[in-house]
Write an enzyme that holds these catalytic residues in place. Structure first.
Site, PDB file in Angstrom:
ATOM      1  N   ASP A 150       0.797  -1.234   0.000  1.00  0.00           N
ATOM      2  CA  ASP A 150       0.000   0.000   0.000  1.00  0.00           C
ATOM      3  C   ASP A 150       0.832   1.289   0.000  1.00  0.00           C
ATOM      4  O   ASP A 150       0.343   2.343  -0.384  1.00  0.00           O
ATOM      5  CB  ASP A 150      -0.932   0.032   1.222  1.00  0.00           C
ATOM      6  CG  ASP A 150      -1.920  -1.126   1.222  1.00  0.00           C
ATOM      7  OD1 ASP A 150      -2.111  -1.732   0.152  1.00  0.00           O
ATOM      8  OD2 ASP A 150      -2.482  -1.424   2.281  1.00  0.00           O
ATOM      9  N   GLU A 248      -9.048   1.279  -4.238  1.00  0.00           N
ATOM     10  CA  GLU A 248      -9.835   0.703  -3.144  1.00  0.00           C
ATOM     11  C   GLU A 248     -10.096   1.813  -2.124  1.00  0.00           C
ATOM     12  O   GLU A 248      -9.309   2.732  -1.985  1.00  0.00           O
ATOM     13  CB  GLU A 248      -8.966  -0.389  -2.497  1.00  0.00           C
ATOM     14  CG  GLU A 248      -9.653  -1.211  -1.477  1.00  0.00           C
ATOM     15  CD  GLU A 248      -8.680  -2.194  -0.808  1.00  0.00           C
ATOM     16  OE1 GLU A 248      -7.498  -2.257  -1.206  1.00  0.00           O
ATOM     17  OE2 GLU A 248      -9.137  -2.880   0.096  1.00  0.00           O
ATOM     18  N   ARG A 276     -16.058  -2.869 -19.370  1.00  0.00           N
ATOM     19  CA  ARG A 276     -15.722  -4.097 -18.648  1.00  0.00           C
ATOM     20  C   ARG A 276     -14.973  -3.714 -17.374  1.00  0.00           C
ATOM     21  O   ARG A 276     -14.269  -2.701 -17.346  1.00  0.00           O
ATOM     22  CB  ARG A 276     -14.813  -5.010 -19.497  1.00  0.00           C
ATOM     23  CG  ARG A 276     -15.483  -5.563 -20.745  1.00  0.00           C
ATOM     24  CD  ARG A 276     -16.528  -6.626 -20.380  1.00  0.00           C
ATOM     25  NE  ARG A 276     -17.126  -7.230 -21.555  1.00  0.00           N
ATOM     26  CZ  ARG A 276     -18.243  -6.780 -22.164  1.00  0.00           C
ATOM     27  NH1 ARG A 276     -18.867  -5.699 -21.707  1.00  0.00           N
ATOM     28  NH2 ARG A 276     -18.726  -7.409 -23.223  1.00  0.00           N
TER      29      ARG A 276
END
Ligand code: F6P
Length: 361
Positions: A150, A248, A276
Site C-alpha cells: 500500500d 480501493e 468491462r
C-alpha cells in the site's frame, strides 16, 4: 549472545523474503541466534518458532510472498494475546524482535513493547519465569520494517512491495489495452491500497489512464458528468479505448464506497459505450519482487538488525535502566533512516482520521 526474532505480519508483500534473509544472515554473522517466527503474531503466541540457520534463507530473495508465513492475528490485538506472546519470548530468551508489516502490525509491536516491562513483572510474580530470565529480558529491543504493497507509511518514501505491485498493475493494464482497443471498450480497473491512493494514482500516470479515483481526494457528486465528459473528449480525437483506475477505499460525498459496477453503469447509461471491469485483486501481491523491492528488503533487514543490537548497547551503557525507543526503518531519498515507531504510528493514525473527516465533511 542475543536471540533476535523476525516475523512478517498482515498482508504479504514482495520483498519480505529479502528482508528476512538479511535479518538472518546479519544476525548469524554477528554471532547471535536468529529465530523465524512462523505465521506472523500467531506463531509468536503459539510458539511456532524455529531457530534459523544460514541455509534457511538461501535462494529466497527472488520469491514473492513470505517464506515464514504471515497472518492477521486477532488474538494479538488483545492484552492476553500479547502476554502469551511475551511468555513464549521469555521462554525462548528472545528479547529482540524485528517486525515486518503494515501500520496495523507495527502498532501491535509497539503495544507489546509498551507492555513488556509489566508482562515481565507479572510473569515473574506468577512464577512462570525465573528472576534471572526476568532480569535478562527486562527490555524488549524492537525494530519495525514497513512491508506492504500500500505504501501508506507516512515517513517512508517506499514500503517493501509497492514497487512490485505497481509493476503487476502496469503489466496487467498493458495487457488489457489492446483488447480494449480492438472492441473500443472502456476498462474500469480496480486496484488495492486500502485507505491509500498511492497505487491508484501512480499507476494511472504510468499507464496513461483517462481517469483515476483515489481516496485522498474523493469525487464530488458531479463525478459521473465529469468522468463522461473526459471520456467523450478523448474519444473525439480518435482514442479507441479508455482505462479508468478505481482505487480501493474510494467513497462518495456520503461516505459510501464507489464500486466498479457503479462506474460501469454510469458510463453505459450516459455514453452507450461498452464497459468491462477488471479487478486485479491479489495478483498485485503475487510474483517475483522487482530489483527495487529486493534491494529495499535486504537493506532494511540489515539496518533493523544493527538497530536492535544498538539499543542493546544503550541498555548496557551508563544510561542503563532507560527505556529504549523502538524505531522503524524508512526510505528517505536513497537513504535508510530511522524514525520513532510510536510517532510514525500516531502520525499515520492522525492522517487517516483527518482524511476520513475531510471526506465526510
Ligand atoms: O494491506 C495490503 C492489502 O493488499 C490491501 O491493499 C488490501 O486492502 C488488503 O491487503 C487485502 O487483504 P486480504 O489479503 O486479507 O484480502
Amino acid at each position: 549472545n542475543h536471540g533476535i526474532g523476525v516475523l512478517t505480519s498482515g498482508g504479504d508483500s514482495q520483498g519480505m523474503n529479502a528482508a528476512v534473509r538479511a535479518v538472518v544472515r546479519e544476525t548469524l554473522r554477528q554471532g547471535h541466534r536468529c529465530y523465524l517466527v512462523r505465521e506472523g503474531y500467531t506463531g509468536l503466541i503459539t510458539g511456532n518458532i524455529d531457530q534459523a540457520t544460514w541455509e534457511h534463507v538461501a535462494n529466497v530473495t527472488h520469491l514473492g510472498g513470505s517464506m515464514i508465513g504471515t497472518s492477521r492475528c486477532d488474538e494479538f490485538r488483545t492484552t492476553d494475546g500479547r502476554k502469551k506472546a511475551a511468555k513464549i519470548m521469555f521462554d525462548r530468551r528472545i528479547f529482540h524482535l524485528i517486525v515486518i508489516g503494515g501500520d496495523g502490525s507495527l502498532m501491535g509491536a509497539q503495544k507489546l513493547k509498551e507492555e513488556w516491562g509489566r508482562f515481565g513483572e507479572e510473569l515473574f510474580a506468577e512464577g512462570k519465569i525465573t528472576e534471572e530470565v526476568a532480569n535478562e529480558g527486562r527490555e524488549l529491543h524492537l525494530a519495525g520494517i514497513v512491508g506492504s504493497i500500500d505504501n501508506d507509511c507516512i515517513e517512508s518514501d517506499k514500503s517493501i512491495g509497492s514497487d512490485t505491485a505497481l509493476h503487476r498493475i502496469c503489466e496487467a493494464i498493458d495487457g488489457l489495452v489492446m483488447t480494449a482497443q480492438s472492441h473500443q471498450r472502456v476498462f474500469v480497473v480496480e486496484v488495492m491500497g486500502r485507505h491509500c491512493g498511492y497505487l491508484a494514482l501512480t499507476a494511472a500516470i504510468a499507464v496513461e489512464a483517462d481517469y483515476v479515483f483515489y481516496p485522498e481526494i474523493p469525487p464530488d457528486d458531479k463525478w459521473p458528468e465529469q468522468l463522461c465528459h473526459q471520456l467523450e473528449s478523448v474519444r473525439k480525437y480518435g482514442k479507441r479505448q479508455n482505462v479508468i483506475i478505481l482505487g480501493e477505499g474510494v467513497t462518495n460525498s456520503k461516505g459510501m464506497k464507489i464500486g466498479g459496477k457503479q462506474v460501469k453503469e454510469e458510463i453505459e447509461t450516459r455514453l452507450g459505450l461498452e464497459v468491462r471491469i477488471a479487478t486485479l485483486g491479489h495478483l498485485q501481491r503475487g510474483g517475483a519482487p522487482t530489483f527495487l523491492d529486493r534491494l529495499l528488503g535486504l537493506r532494511m533487514g540489515h539496518e533493523a538488525v544493527l538497530e536492535v543490537l544498538k539499543t542493546t548497547e544503550d541498555v548496557g551503557s551508563p544510561i542503563a535502566g532507560q527505556k529504549t525507543v523502538a524505531q522503524v526503518m524508512c526510505l528517505r531519498g536513497h537513504n535508510i533512516e530511522r524514525n520513532e515507531l510510536s510517532r510514525v504510528i500516531r502520525q499515520t493514525e492522525t492522517a487517516n482520521e483527518e482524511m476520513q473527516q475531510r471526506n465526510y465533511d
